[in-house]
Design a protein around this motif. Structure first.
Motif, PDB file in Angstrom:
ATOM      1  N   GLU A  46       0.839  -1.205   0.000  1.00 27.39           N
ATOM      2  CA  GLU A  46       0.000   0.000   0.000  1.00 27.39           C
ATOM      3  C   GLU A  46       0.873   1.254   0.000  1.00 27.39           C
ATOM      4  OE1 GLU A  46      -3.159   0.490  -0.232  1.00 27.39           O
ATOM      5  OE2 GLU A  46      -4.256  -1.272   0.468  1.00 27.39           O
ATOM      6  N   GLN A  47       1.915   1.248   0.823  1.00 26.51           N
ATOM      7  CA  GLN A  47       2.813   2.392   0.905  1.00 26.51           C
ATOM      8  C   GLN A  47       3.584   2.584  -0.398  1.00 26.51           C
ATOM      9  OE1 GLN A  47       5.181   1.465   4.344  1.00 26.51           O
ATOM     10  NE2 GLN A  47       3.387   1.339   5.688  1.00 26.51           N
ATOM     11  N   GLN A  48       4.009   1.476  -0.988  1.00 21.94           N
ATOM     12  CA  GLN A  48       4.742   1.559  -2.255  1.00 21.94           C
ATOM     13  C   GLN A  48       3.851   2.122  -3.361  1.00 21.94           C
ATOM     14  OE1 GLN A  48       5.820  -2.595  -2.314  1.00 21.94           O
ATOM     15  NE2 GLN A  48       7.932  -2.198  -1.651  1.00 21.94           N
ATOM     16  N   TYR A  49       2.599   1.685  -3.387  1.00 18.60           N
ATOM     17  CA  TYR A  49       1.682   2.194  -4.401  1.00 18.60           C
ATOM     18  C   TYR A  49       1.427   3.689  -4.205  1.00 18.60           C
ATOM     19  CZ  TYR A  49      -2.360   2.807  -7.398  1.00 18.60           C
ATOM     20  OH  TYR A  49      -3.201   3.265  -8.361  1.00 18.60           O
ATOM     21  N   ALA A  50       1.224   4.096  -2.954  1.00 21.28           N
ATOM     22  CA  ALA A  50       0.976   5.507  -2.651  1.00 21.28           C
ATOM     23  C   ALA A  50       2.157   6.386  -3.046  1.00 21.28           C
ATOM     24  CB  ALA A  50       0.668   5.679  -1.168  1.00 21.28           C
ATOM     25  N   SER A  51       3.353   5.805  -3.051  1.00 21.37           N
ATOM     26  CA  SER A  51       4.557   6.553  -3.406  1.00 21.37           C
ATOM     27  C   SER A  51       4.877   6.472  -4.895  1.00 21.37           C
ATOM     28  CB  SER A  51       5.758   6.040  -2.600  1.00 21.37           C
ATOM     29  OG  SER A  51       5.533   6.234  -1.209  1.00 21.37           O
ATOM     30  N   GLY A  52       4.067   5.734  -5.642  1.00 19.76           N
ATOM     31  CA  GLY A  52       4.241   5.670  -7.091  1.00 19.76           C
ATOM     32  C   GLY A  52       5.103   4.532  -7.594  1.00 19.76           C
ATOM     33  N   TYR A  53       5.507   3.609  -6.697  1.00 17.71           N
ATOM     34  CA  TYR A  53       6.366   2.501  -7.106  1.00 17.71           C
ATOM     35  C   TYR A  53       5.530   1.267  -7.459  1.00 17.71           C
ATOM     36  CZ  TYR A  53      10.264   5.260  -5.310  1.00 17.71           C
ATOM     37  OH  TYR A  53      11.189   6.243  -5.090  1.00 17.71           O
ATOM     38  N   ALA A  54       5.002   1.261  -8.680  1.00 16.00           N
ATOM     39  CA  ALA A  54       4.099   0.181  -9.093  1.00 16.00           C
ATOM     40  C   ALA A  54       4.805  -1.168  -9.157  1.00 16.00           C
ATOM     41  CB  ALA A  54       3.465   0.515 -10.439  1.00 16.00           C
ATOM     42  N   ASN A  55       6.035  -1.195  -9.678  1.00 16.16           N
ATOM     43  CA  ASN A  55       6.753  -2.472  -9.799  1.00 16.16           C
ATOM     44  C   ASN A  55       6.987  -3.111  -8.439  1.00 16.16           C
ATOM     45  OD1 ASN A  55       7.202  -2.869 -12.616  1.00 16.16           O
ATOM     46  ND2 ASN A  55       8.663  -1.181 -12.596  1.00 16.16           N
ATOM     47  N   LYS A  56       7.390  -2.299  -7.464  1.00 14.37           N
ATOM     48  CA  LYS A  56       7.626  -2.820  -6.124  1.00 14.37           C
ATOM     49  C   LYS A  56       6.313  -3.264  -5.475  1.00 14.37           C
ATOM     50  CE  LYS A  56      11.827  -0.136  -5.339  1.00 14.37           C
ATOM     51  NZ  LYS A  56      12.506   0.906  -4.518  1.00 14.37           N
ATOM     52  N   THR A  57       5.233  -2.522  -5.770  1.00 12.39           N
ATOM     53  CA  THR A  57       3.909  -2.901  -5.259  1.00 12.39           C
ATOM     54  C   THR A  57       3.536  -4.301  -5.734  1.00 12.39           C
ATOM     55  OG1 THR A  57       3.189  -0.586  -5.340  1.00 12.39           O
ATOM     56  CG2 THR A  57       1.467  -2.256  -5.167  1.00 12.39           C
TER      57      THR A  57
ATOM     58  N   ALA B 166      -4.179  -5.209  -9.091  1.00 11.31           N
ATOM     59  CA  ALA B 166      -4.763  -4.691 -10.329  1.00 11.31           C
ATOM     60  C   ALA B 166      -4.463  -3.209 -10.493  1.00 11.31           C
ATOM     61  CB  ALA B 166      -6.271  -4.939 -10.344  1.00 11.31           C
ATOM     62  N   LYS B 167      -4.546  -2.447  -9.400  1.00 11.30           N
ATOM     63  CA  LYS B 167      -4.246  -1.014  -9.458  1.00 11.30           C
ATOM     64  C   LYS B 167      -2.821  -0.779  -9.939  1.00 11.30           C
ATOM     65  CE  LYS B 167      -5.373   1.417  -5.792  1.00 11.30           C
ATOM     66  NZ  LYS B 167      -5.587   1.781  -4.365  1.00 11.30           N
ATOM     67  N   ALA B 168      -1.895  -1.553  -9.402  1.00  8.58           N
ATOM     68  CA  ALA B 168      -0.494  -1.388  -9.779  1.00  8.58           C
ATOM     69  C   ALA B 168      -0.266  -1.747 -11.245  1.00  8.58           C
ATOM     70  CB  ALA B 168       0.393  -2.241  -8.877  1.00  8.58           C
ATOM     71  N   TYR B 169      -0.893  -2.843 -11.690  1.00  2.18           N
ATOM     72  CA  TYR B 169      -0.751  -3.230 -13.097  1.00  2.18           C
ATOM     73  C   TYR B 169      -1.314  -2.153 -14.027  1.00  2.18           C
ATOM     74  CZ  TYR B 169       0.790  -8.080 -12.303  1.00  2.18           C
ATOM     75  OH  TYR B 169       1.511  -9.204 -11.985  1.00  2.18           O
ATOM     76  N   ILE B 170      -2.450  -1.573 -13.645  1.00  2.00           N
ATOM     77  CA  ILE B 170      -3.050  -0.528 -14.463  1.00  2.00           C
ATOM     78  C   ILE B 170      -2.130   0.673 -14.537  1.00  2.00           C
ATOM     79  CG2 ILE B 170      -4.915   1.193 -14.480  1.00  2.00           C
ATOM     80  CD1 ILE B 170      -6.811  -1.048 -13.663  1.00  2.00           C
ATOM     81  N   GLN B 171      -1.507   1.010 -13.414  1.00  2.00           N
ATOM     82  CA  GLN B 171      -0.593   2.154 -13.395  1.00  2.00           C
ATOM     83  C   GLN B 171       0.554   1.951 -14.373  1.00  2.00           C
ATOM     84  OE1 GLN B 171       2.031   3.349  -9.865  1.00  2.00           O
ATOM     85  NE2 GLN B 171       0.308   4.749  -9.657  1.00  2.00           N
ATOM     86  N   LEU B 172       0.984   0.706 -14.547  1.00  2.00           N
ATOM     87  CA  LEU B 172       2.072   0.399 -15.476  1.00  2.00           C
ATOM     88  C   LEU B 172       1.574   0.154 -16.898  1.00  2.00           C
ATOM     89  CD1 LEU B 172       4.355  -1.997 -13.391  1.00  2.00           C
ATOM     90  CD2 LEU B 172       4.770   0.393 -13.976  1.00  2.00           C
ATOM     91  N   GLY B 173       0.255   0.137 -17.090  1.00  5.72           N
ATOM     92  CA  GLY B 173      -0.291  -0.134 -18.407  1.00  5.72           C
ATOM     93  C   GLY B 173      -0.306  -1.604 -18.763  1.00  5.72           C
ATOM     94  N   SER B 174      -0.113  -2.475 -17.769  1.00  6.39           N
ATOM     95  CA  SER B 174      -0.143  -3.925 -18.013  1.00  6.39           C
ATOM     96  C   SER B 174      -1.592  -4.401 -17.887  1.00  6.39           C
ATOM     97  CB  SER B 174       0.755  -4.653 -17.000  1.00  6.39           C
ATOM     98  OG  SER B 174       2.071  -4.186 -17.075  1.00  6.39           O
ATOM     99  N   LEU B 175      -2.366  -4.144 -18.912  1.00  6.00           N
ATOM    100  CA  LEU B 175      -3.813  -4.322 -18.816  1.00  6.00           C
ATOM    101  C   LEU B 175      -4.259  -5.785 -18.767  1.00  6.00           C
ATOM    102  CD1 LEU B 175      -5.014  -1.416 -21.127  1.00  6.00           C
ATOM    103  CD2 LEU B 175      -4.502  -1.414 -18.679  1.00  6.00           C
ATOM    104  N   LYS B 176      -3.544  -6.666 -19.465  1.00  7.80           N
ATOM    105  CA  LYS B 176      -3.915  -8.078 -19.425  1.00  7.80           C
ATOM    106  C   LYS B 176      -3.779  -8.620 -18.006  1.00  7.80           C
ATOM    107  CE  LYS B 176      -2.840 -12.578 -21.481  1.00  7.80           C
ATOM    108  NZ  LYS B 176      -1.983 -13.327 -22.447  1.00  7.80           N
ATOM    109  N   GLU B 177      -2.670  -8.282 -17.354  1.00  9.23           N
ATOM    110  CA  GLU B 177      -2.453  -8.724 -15.979  1.00  9.23           C
ATOM    111  C   GLU B 177      -3.459  -8.088 -15.025  1.00  9.23           C
ATOM    112  OE1 GLU B 177      -0.203  -7.628 -18.034  1.00  9.23           O
ATOM    113  OE2 GLU B 177       1.394  -9.141 -18.209  1.00  9.23           O
TER     114      GLU B 177
END
Length: 361
Positions: free
Chosen positions: A75-86, A114-125
């Motif tokens: 949750e903290q990683q996502y809030a900080s913008g680190y989608a890969n680490k999330t 799913a939120k993290a994948y969307i942030q990276l544009g990995s839509l299939k995942e």
């Protein structure tokens, strides 16, 4: 949604609608994801408490503690913008939650994943994570969660350009919400049906759906949902070229979000206002809003939002023909993309910068 255009009353020849704004609205499912946790986190309890369930074995307790810790970190990683680490943290947490058989915790984790994948544009995942979350909600007969997961899937389908399928999915969510008397879910579903109508360019219908959604959201005191719908309403007015109501809707959303420290909707409202004021030539106001946006991103220590602010600055300076300053902001955005290890974003920014320099030359 790329239907975002501009609004009336002032005749303008050149309209600044930054690419970053399009992407934020197109991918604004992350705004709806905040509602996905409402059935479980209505009282904003610490996530460890939300997921705690007594286990008989010390091994099980140890696995739970580790999994809960990983989800907190994610949750903290996502809030900080680190989608890969999330994503990495979520996947490890999922392994542990599978091990101890906690379906509710798995559902929470899939939603964040799913939120993290969307942030990276990995839509299939992202779609896979969403549908796994829906399967869990159905297995546990958690109708309230089904409402929110179906809405998120509907938003995802809308991003993929499947407006008809998206509408059917959200209609299913609205039906369930109505049957179980979930007013909050009805408000969310109506708001998302407005998104479907807007995607089909039926802006009058979209506006009516948003206004209806606001009635439900205000009944429950759902200020986050209300601000989100107000932002959607601003999008529809913008696409309809109704300048006055566009600025009024975004302005109300921004004030409400600021009062409730709802940073996601506050940032989105600012983006809408930047686009609106730029469209009618009010560049001084647009720059003032961008300054607020960047300060907020820094306050949140969210590098991804800082990146978006720099890109918006670049777009606005480019629109004014100030290419040297625009280049500076593009380069700052590129540095942050590298820091975030977001190669896709880096390539997009480099492409924008290259095209601008070629045009300048």
């Amino acid at each position: 949604m790329r239907q975002q255009l501009v609004f009336p009353k002032h005749k303008v020849n050149i309209i600044y609608v930054p690419a970053i704004f399009y992407r934020q609205v197109l991918l604004h499912s992350f705004l709806l994801f905040s509602f996905l946790l409402i059935p479980i986190a209505a009282n904003a309890v610490d996530i460890t408490q939300q997921l705690h369930r007594p286990l008989n074995s010390s091994v099980g307790r140890q696995s739970r503690d580790e999994a809960d810790s990983l989800l907190n970190i994610a949750e903290q990683q996502y809030a900080s913008g680190y989608a890969n680490k999330t994503i990495a943290s979520c996947l490890r947490a999922l392994e542990l939650y599978h091990l101890i058989g906690d379906l509710k915790a798995q559902g929470l984790t899939y939603n964040l994943l799913a939120k993290a994948y969307i942030q990276l544009g990995s839509l299939k995942e992202a779609e896979d994570a969403l549908r796994r979350g829906l399967a869990i909600a159905r297995d546990t007969k958690d109708f309230q969660s089904q409402v929110f997961v179906l809405n998120n899937i509907g938003t995802f389908l809308l991003q993929e350009g499947e407006a008809t399928a998206a509408g059917q999915t959200v209609e299913d969510a609205l039906s369930i919400a109505h049957d179980v008397k979930n007013i909050e879910g009805e408000g969310l579903s109506l708001s998302n049906l407005g998104l479907v109508a807007a995607r089909l360019r039926d802006y009058n219908k979209a506006i009516k759906l948003y206004e209806n959604a606001l009635l439900f959201r205000r009944q429950t005191g759902d200020t986050i949902g209300e601000a989100n719908t107000l932002n959607n309403l601003g999008d529809a007015y913008l696409a309809s070229r109704n300048y006055q109501d566009t600025i009024a809707s975004y302005g109300e959303a921004m004030r409400l979000a600021k009062t409730n420290r709802d940073r996601t909707n506050e940032l989105r409202a600012i983006d809408g206002l930047v686009t609106a004021h730029s469209a009618v030539g009010r560049y001084e106001r647009a720059f003032d809003l961008l300054e607020q946006r960047l300060a907020l991103a820094k306050e949140l220590q969210n590098l991804r939002e800082e990146l978006k602010s720099f890109e918006s600055y670049a777009q606005l300076y480019k629109q004014q023909g100030n290419y040297s300053t625009a280049r500076n902001f593009y380069e700052r955005a590129i540095i942050l993309a590298r820091t975030l290890e977001d190669s896709k974003q880096e390539v997009q920014l480099l492409d924008q910068l290259t095209k601008m320099l070629q045009k300048k030359g």
